[in-house]
Motif scaffolding. Structure first.
Motif, PDB file in Angstrom:
ATOM      1  N   CYS A 261      36.933  44.471  44.803  1.00 52.52           N
ATOM      2  CA  CYS A 261      37.213  43.156  44.211  1.00 52.52           C
ATOM      3  C   CYS A 261      35.941  42.413  43.793  1.00 52.52           C
ATOM      4  CB  CYS A 261      37.998  42.295  45.199  1.00 52.52           C
ATOM      5  SG  CYS A 261      39.741  42.737  45.296  1.00 52.52           S
ATOM      6  N   LYS A 262      34.890  42.513  44.603  1.00 48.71           N
ATOM      7  CA  LYS A 262      33.650  41.787  44.283  1.00 48.71           C
ATOM      8  C   LYS A 262      33.101  42.195  42.929  1.00 48.71           C
ATOM      9  CE  LYS A 262      31.947  40.792  48.957  1.00 48.71           C
ATOM     10  NZ  LYS A 262      30.883  41.089  49.945  1.00 48.71           N
ATOM     11  N   ARG A 263      33.200  43.487  42.622  1.00 49.52           N
ATOM     12  CA  ARG A 263      32.677  43.970  41.348  1.00 49.52           C
ATOM     13  C   ARG A 263      33.577  43.567  40.182  1.00 49.52           C
ATOM     14  NH1 ARG A 263      29.800  49.869  42.446  1.00 49.52           N
ATOM     15  NH2 ARG A 263      28.258  49.056  43.915  1.00 49.52           N
ATOM     16  N   ILE A 264      34.880  43.483  40.440  1.00 48.35           N
ATOM     17  CA  ILE A 264      35.794  43.001  39.389  1.00 48.35           C
ATOM     18  C   ILE A 264      35.450  41.553  39.047  1.00 48.35           C
ATOM     19  CG2 ILE A 264      38.187  42.421  38.820  1.00 48.35           C
ATOM     20  CD1 ILE A 264      39.087  44.687  40.610  1.00 48.35           C
ATOM     21  N   LYS A 265      35.217  40.753  40.066  1.00 48.38           N
ATOM     22  CA  LYS A 265      34.957  39.327  39.889  1.00 48.38           C
ATOM     23  C   LYS A 265      33.705  39.064  39.052  1.00 48.38           C
ATOM     24  CE  LYS A 265      35.372  35.129  42.639  1.00 48.38           C
ATOM     25  NZ  LYS A 265      35.490  34.599  44.017  1.00 48.38           N
ATOM     26  N   LYS A 266      32.746  39.982  39.110  1.00 47.98           N
ATOM     27  CA  LYS A 266      31.474  39.804  38.392  1.00 47.98           C
ATOM     28  C   LYS A 266      31.558  40.180  36.914  1.00 47.98           C
ATOM     29  CE  LYS A 266      28.505  40.494  42.445  1.00 47.98           C
ATOM     30  NZ  LYS A 266      27.529  41.410  43.091  1.00 47.98           N
ATOM     31  N   LEU A 267      32.670  40.798  36.501  1.00 44.34           N
ATOM     32  CA  LEU A 267      32.800  41.241  35.111  1.00 44.34           C
ATOM     33  C   LEU A 267      32.919  40.051  34.163  1.00 44.34           C
ATOM     34  CD1 LEU A 267      35.348  44.186  35.563  1.00 44.34           C
ATOM     35  CD2 LEU A 267      32.872  44.364  35.301  1.00 44.34           C
ATOM     36  N   LYS A 268      32.199  40.107  33.083  1.00 45.24           N
ATOM     37  CA  LYS A 268      32.242  39.043  32.071  1.00 45.24           C
ATOM     38  C   LYS A 268      32.227  39.663  30.672  1.00 45.24           C
ATOM     39  CE  LYS A 268      30.002  35.595  34.983  1.00 45.24           C
ATOM     40  NZ  LYS A 268      31.266  35.032  35.423  1.00 45.24           N
ATOM     41  N   PRO A 269      33.169  39.263  29.790  1.00 48.31           N
ATOM     42  CA  PRO A 269      34.267  38.306  30.023  1.00 48.31           C
ATOM     43  C   PRO A 269      35.379  38.935  30.871  1.00 48.31           C
ATOM     44  CG  PRO A 269      34.384  39.172  27.793  1.00 48.31           C
ATOM     45  CD  PRO A 269      33.143  39.748  28.392  1.00 48.31           C
ATOM     46  N   LEU A 270      35.744  38.250  31.953  1.00 46.47           N
ATOM     47  CA  LEU A 270      36.676  38.795  32.937  1.00 46.47           C
ATOM     48  C   LEU A 270      38.039  39.121  32.333  1.00 46.47           C
ATOM     49  CD1 LEU A 270      37.331  39.553  35.840  1.00 46.47           C
ATOM     50  CD2 LEU A 270      37.868  37.146  36.300  1.00 46.47           C
ATOM     51  N   SER A 271      38.583  38.200  31.539  1.00 47.17           N
ATOM     52  CA  SER A 271      39.931  38.407  30.963  1.00 47.17           C
ATOM     53  C   SER A 271      39.971  39.673  30.109  1.00 47.17           C
ATOM     54  CB  SER A 271      40.342  37.200  30.124  1.00 47.17           C
ATOM     55  OG  SER A 271      40.471  36.059  30.926  1.00 47.17           O
ATOM     56  N   PHE A 272      38.929  39.872  29.330  1.00 49.50           N
ATOM     57  CA  PHE A 272      38.863  41.045  28.447  1.00 49.50           C
ATOM     58  C   PHE A 272      38.863  42.341  29.262  1.00 49.50           C
ATOM     59  CE2 PHE A 272      36.235  44.315  26.403  1.00 49.50           C
ATOM     60  CZ  PHE A 272      36.914  44.488  25.211  1.00 49.50           C
ATOM     61  N   TYR A 273      38.015  42.391  30.293  1.00 53.11           N
ATOM     62  CA  TYR A 273      37.926  43.615  31.089  1.00 53.11           C
ATOM     63  C   TYR A 273      39.204  43.865  31.888  1.00 53.11           C
ATOM     64  CZ  TYR A 273      33.020  44.451  30.030  1.00 53.11           C
ATOM     65  OH  TYR A 273      31.851  44.747  29.378  1.00 53.11           O
ATOM     66  N   LEU A 274      39.810  42.810  32.422  1.00 54.11           N
ATOM     67  CA  LEU A 274      41.071  42.987  33.156  1.00 54.11           C
ATOM     68  C   LEU A 274      42.137  43.591  32.255  1.00 54.11           C
ATOM     69  CD1 LEU A 274      41.276  39.702  35.264  1.00 54.11           C
ATOM     70  CD2 LEU A 274      40.905  42.014  36.129  1.00 54.11           C
ATOM     71  N   PHE A 275      42.208  43.084  31.019  1.00 51.39           N
ATOM     72  CA  PHE A 275      43.204  43.613  30.090  1.00 51.39           C
ATOM     73  C   PHE A 275      42.926  45.075  29.746  1.00 51.39           C
ATOM     74  CE2 PHE A 275      44.679  44.557  25.792  1.00 51.39           C
ATOM     75  CZ  PHE A 275      46.032  44.277  25.922  1.00 51.39           C
ATOM     76  N   LYS A 276      41.691  45.392  29.406  1.00 49.59           N
ATOM     77  CA  LYS A 276      41.343  46.759  28.998  1.00 49.59           C
ATOM     78  C   LYS A 276      41.513  47.753  30.143  1.00 49.59           C
ATOM     79  CE  LYS A 276      39.953  47.944  25.531  1.00 49.59           C
ATOM     80  NZ  LYS A 276      40.660  48.435  24.334  1.00 49.59           N
ATOM     81  N   LEU A 277      41.201  47.339  31.361  1.00 52.83           N
ATOM     82  CA  LEU A 277      41.263  48.249  32.510  1.00 52.83           C
ATOM     83  C   LEU A 277      42.687  48.462  33.025  1.00 52.83           C
ATOM     84  CD1 LEU A 277      38.155  46.871  34.411  1.00 52.83           C
ATOM     85  CD2 LEU A 277      38.390  49.234  33.616  1.00 52.83           C
TER      86      LEU A 277
END
Length: 448
Positions: A261-277
């Motif tokens: 989770c910590k590494r997910i939280k650091k992703l920017k832009p977060l919304s973009f990466y959450l959608f793609k992943l």
């Protein structure tokens, strides 16, 4: 001479799709061609019949949507295949019933029915490819349809030229070129009048685009889509790097993906990466995923096929299928000799074992055991009497005390006596009612 050169213009490009270099009768490619009877599919099947390296068969869908016209299309295809001496698969679909039952549009229903059947044919007859008649104009229409609906780069790539076992050899040709080829070769086709009906979005787009039809228009859009393909490749490469970076553990069978989770939280832009992943697994609610990052352990979000569980400081993404299989399966053990029986866990029974020789074994009073035994997972209302404790305890409360995660709760197996009593939480705790006492005559040892 013009006819020959135009024929080669099509044939040479199509050969590249199938990687045809030289003719080899022994290695002919067996393919199935989706033929509706319309212009595009009739040009396609005629082109493939001109290739000695290809052994085509035909699949025709009758969606029963245009009354007698649908049956005439079917008759046209049957007659064509008979004349050309090629195998023809035809299937009728009750598309209207499917649409009403699953509450989806007629077009989506037809697409679902069509592709499901195509996959069946691919598997049953071991075709190298399912060949479809989509051309470049179809990709342009798809491009604009996705623009109007809202999309990312992937939605602007049009229809893929190759997608696993599906191949579209006409992708580089436009409608005008295909029509010209059909007239030169005197190819006959059927006209589907529903393609002119204004109620469908694709037809509306087709009508508007026809007003802008020109060589430069097509050339410009093709260049744009080609650029988008290159940009999408770069994005997918970056996503794969991020996927590896956030992954703690990943398995395919059964599917299991543990993510930090910590590494997910650091992703920017977060919304973009959450959608793609996570959109490939059916997770499109970005806000729900954001909340799950900081949620307490045990919280989860669901898609149709998968779920993401917050497990302490990690996410665990698994399929619903495994949970349903474990919930619904009961294994019956008829006696202590189960060497030939498949069980989800490795269990060994020992009658009167020598305690000093076997480690990590649970010992119980054999005379209290009643066969057949059952092996299953936890159910609501289950309780037992934990060894070395007083009184009974609900399994749900015991699991909470032991700080078991949701996954551990769902995948711990219970050994159940014939009378319904829990004998043992496998690998964890024996029920006090089955313990060895001074009155025990026979000891049963269970090693997990």
């Amino acid at each position: 001479m013009k006819e020959i050169s135009y024929n080669h213009f099509f044939i040479d490009k199509i050969k590249k799709y199938f990687s045809l270099n030289s003719f080899n009768k022994k290695n002919k490619k067996k393919v199935c061609v989706a033929v509706s009877g319309g212009l595009d599919s009739m040009v396609l099947i005629n082109l493939l019949l001109d290739l000695p390296e290809i052994e085509p068969e035909v699949a025709h869908c009758n969606f029963l949507l245009r009354d007698e016209e649908s049956n005439k299309d079917e008759f046209f295809i049957r007659n064509f295949c008979k004349k050309k001496n090629i195998k023809c698969h035809i299937k009728k679909f009750d598309t209207l019933y499917f649409s009403k039952k699953y509450k989806v549009s007629i077009q989506m229903s037809a697409r679902k029915l069509r592709y499901d059947w195509f996959l069946e044919l691919l598997e049953k007859y071991s075709y190298e490819y399912m060949v479809l008649g989509h051309h470049f104009d179809d990709s342009i229409e798809t491009f604009f349809m996705n623009v109007f609906r809202g999309t990312g780069i992937k939605g602007l790539l049009g229809i893929p030229k190759k997608n696993r076992k599906f191949i579209r050899p006409l992708s580089d040709f436009n409608k005008k070129e295909i029509l010209h080829y059909a007239k030169i070769r005197n190819i006959k086709w059927r006209v589907d009048r529903t393609n002119q009906e204004f109620k469908y979005l694709r037809n509306k787009i087709r009508l508007v685009l026809s007003r802008f039809y020109s060589f430069s228009f097509h050339k410009g859009l093709k260049k744009t889509i080609d650029f988008l393909h290159d940009e999408n490749l770069l994005i997918e490469k970056k996503i794969e790097e991020i996927r590896k970076k956030i992954t703690i553990e990943k398995k395919d069978n059964p599917f299991f993906w543990k993510i930090e989770c910590k590494r997910i939280k650091k992703l920017k832009p977060l919304s973009f990466y959450l959608f793609k992943l996570f959109s490939p697994y059916g997770f499109n609610d970005i806000n729900s995923m954001k909340r799950l990052i900081d949620a307490q352990s045990g919280k989860q979000i669901l898609s149709k096929i998968y779920r993401i569980i917050k497990n302490r400081n990690d996410w665990v993404l698994i399929s619903h299928k495994l949970l349903l299989e474990n919930k619904n399966k009961i294994y019956i053990i008829h006696d202590i000799n189960i060497k030939e029986m498949f069980l989800p866990v490795d269990i060994k029974f020992f009658l009167n074992p020598k305690k000093e020789k076997i480690k990590n074994m649970f010992f119980m009073d054999f005379d209290k055991i009643q066969f057949p035994l059952l092996l299953r997972t936890w159910r609501k209302g289950d309780f037992f009497y934990p060894l070395k404790r007083k009184g009974k305890k609900k399994l749900s409360k015991y699991y909470k005390e032991q700080k078991f995660s949701i996954l551990e709760k769902e995948h711990i197996w219970l050994l159940i006596n014939k009378n319904g009593y829990i004998i043992l939480i496998l690998g964890n705790c024996l029920d006090n009612r089955f313990k060895v006492t001074e009155n025990t005559k026979k000891i049963l040892g269970i090693k997990i």
